[in-house]
Design a protein around this motif. Structure first.
Motif, PDB file in Angstrom:
ATOM      1  N   MET A   1     -21.996  -9.767  -4.549  1.00  8.87           N
ATOM      2  CA  MET A   1     -22.633  -9.694  -5.867  1.00  8.87           C
ATOM      3  C   MET A   1     -23.290  -8.337  -6.076  1.00  8.87           C
ATOM      4  O   MET A   1     -23.217  -7.752  -7.155  1.00  8.87           O
ATOM      5  N   SER A   2     -23.898  -7.823  -5.027  1.00  8.29           N
ATOM      6  CA  SER A   2     -24.520  -6.501  -5.100  1.00  8.29           C
ATOM      7  C   SER A   2     -23.470  -5.426  -5.379  1.00  8.29           C
ATOM      8  O   SER A   2     -23.700  -4.502  -6.170  1.00  8.29           O
ATOM      9  N   ALA A   3     -22.303  -5.552  -4.766  1.00  6.42           N
ATOM     10  CA  ALA A   3     -21.220  -4.589  -4.979  1.00  6.42           C
ATOM     11  C   ALA A   3     -20.737  -4.641  -6.434  1.00  6.42           C
ATOM     12  O   ALA A   3     -20.473  -3.599  -7.049  1.00  6.42           O
ATOM     13  N   VAL A   4     -20.651  -5.843  -7.000  1.00  2.00           N
ATOM     14  CA  VAL A   4     -20.233  -5.989  -8.396  1.00  2.00           C
ATOM     15  C   VAL A   4     -21.267  -5.364  -9.325  1.00  2.00           C
ATOM     16  O   VAL A   4     -20.922  -4.657 -10.278  1.00  2.00           O
ATOM     17  N   GLN A   5     -22.540  -5.615  -9.054  1.00  3.63           N
ATOM     18  CA  GLN A   5     -23.593  -5.031  -9.886  1.00  3.63           C
ATOM     19  C   GLN A   5     -23.555  -3.507  -9.844  1.00  3.63           C
ATOM     20  O   GLN A   5     -23.703  -2.842 -10.873  1.00  3.63           O
ATOM     21  N   ALA A   6     -23.324  -2.947  -8.665  1.00  2.00           N
ATOM     22  CA  ALA A   6     -23.229  -1.491  -8.527  1.00  2.00           C
ATOM     23  C   ALA A   6     -22.025  -0.951  -9.302  1.00  2.00           C
ATOM     24  O   ALA A   6     -22.116   0.091  -9.959  1.00  2.00           O
ATOM     25  N   ALA A   7     -20.918  -1.663  -9.230  1.00  3.72           N
ATOM     26  CA  ALA A   7     -19.716  -1.238  -9.949  1.00  3.72           C
ATOM     27  C   ALA A   7     -19.943  -1.294 -11.463  1.00  3.72           C
ATOM     28  O   ALA A   7     -19.547  -0.373 -12.192  1.00  3.72           O
ATOM     29  N   LEU A   8     -20.587  -2.354 -11.957  1.00  3.82           N
ATOM     30  CA  LEU A   8     -20.890  -2.451 -13.382  1.00  3.82           C
ATOM     31  C   LEU A   8     -21.843  -1.344 -13.808  1.00  3.82           C
ATOM     32  O   LEU A   8     -21.680  -0.754 -14.880  1.00  3.82           O
ATOM     33  N   HIS A   9     -22.811  -1.049 -12.957  1.00  2.00           N
ATOM     34  CA  HIS A   9     -23.758   0.024 -13.264  1.00  2.00           C
ATOM     35  C   HIS A   9     -23.033   1.366 -13.390  1.00  2.00           C
ATOM     36  O   HIS A   9     -23.305   2.160 -14.289  1.00  2.00           O
ATOM     37  N   SER A  10     -22.072   1.595 -12.518  1.00  2.00           N
ATOM     38  CA  SER A  10     -21.290   2.826 -12.555  1.00  2.00           C
ATOM     39  C   SER A  10     -20.474   2.928 -13.850  1.00  2.00           C
ATOM     40  O   SER A  10     -20.419   3.992 -14.483  1.00  2.00           O
ATOM     41  N   VAL A  11     -19.859   1.830 -14.263  1.00  2.00           N
ATOM     42  CA  VAL A  11     -19.098   1.809 -15.516  1.00  2.00           C
ATOM     43  C   VAL A  11     -20.039   2.077 -16.695  1.00  2.00           C
ATOM     44  O   VAL A  11     -19.718   2.849 -17.602  1.00  2.00           O
ATOM     45  N   SER A  12     -21.211   1.472 -16.661  1.00  2.00           N
ATOM     46  CA  SER A  12     -22.192   1.675 -17.735  1.00  2.00           C
ATOM     47  C   SER A  12     -22.599   3.139 -17.843  1.00  2.00           C
ATOM     48  O   SER A  12     -22.704   3.680 -18.945  1.00  2.00           O
ATOM     49  N   ARG A  13     -22.837   3.779 -16.694  1.00  2.00           N
ATOM     50  CA  ARG A  13     -23.228   5.195 -16.708  1.00  2.00           C
ATOM     51  C   ARG A  13     -22.138   6.065 -17.328  1.00  2.00           C
ATOM     52  O   ARG A  13     -22.419   6.958 -18.135  1.00  2.00           O
ATOM     53  N   LEU A  14     -20.882   5.812 -16.937  1.00  2.00           N
ATOM     54  CA  LEU A  14     -19.773   6.599 -17.488  1.00  2.00           C
ATOM     55  C   LEU A  14     -19.662   6.414 -19.005  1.00  2.00           C
ATOM     56  O   LEU A  14     -19.480   7.382 -19.752  1.00  2.00           O
ATOM     57  N   LEU A  15     -19.776   5.171 -19.455  1.00  2.00           N
ATOM     58  CA  LEU A  15     -19.665   4.894 -20.879  1.00  2.00           C
ATOM     59  C   LEU A  15     -20.856   5.467 -21.639  1.00  2.00           C
ATOM     60  O   LEU A  15     -20.692   6.026 -22.727  1.00  2.00           O
TER      61      LEU A  15
END
Length: 109
Positions: free
Chosen positions: A62-76
């Motif tokens: 779950m932590s890995a998914v949250q980090a991945a979503l955070h990364s997508v959010s930063r790019l967008l």
């Protein structure tokens, strides 16, 4: 279209819900690929829960998914600032600042 050239399909007179995104094609493809991977990770976590996998292992995923979503959010967010926000500021649409601050507040909760 040049990076700071206004997209003619955008009509700033419309309400904000009518605004179109300006995500460059290469970034859009990158974001979709990332979201597909995240979707797979979420399905994997669901499967782990169904199989009664050890809680700590599930939490790590779950932590890995949250980090991945955070990364997508930063790019967008970066793309949004460099396109939509700059274009609207050039048109003296200062409401975009309030909108951006609300978005950043939601992202940082």
């Amino acid at each position: 279209m040049e990076p700071f050239e206004k997209d003619p399909s955008l009509d700033q007179e419309n309400c904000h819900h009518d605004l179109k995104g300006q995500v460059p094609a290469e970034l859009k493809e990158n974001l979709i690929k990332r979201m597909n991977r995240i979707e797979g990770q979420v399905k994997g976590i669901k499967n782990m829960i169904e199989r009664d996998v050890y809680c700590d292992d599930i939490l790590n995923q779950m932590s890995a998914v949250q980090a991945a979503l955070h990364s997508v959010s930063r790019l967008l967010l970066e793309s949004h600032i460099n396109t939509c926000v700059i274009d609207r500021l050039k048109e003296d649409d200062r409401t975009v600042v309030t909108e951006l601050l609300k978005t950043i507040s939601k992202l940082t909760k």
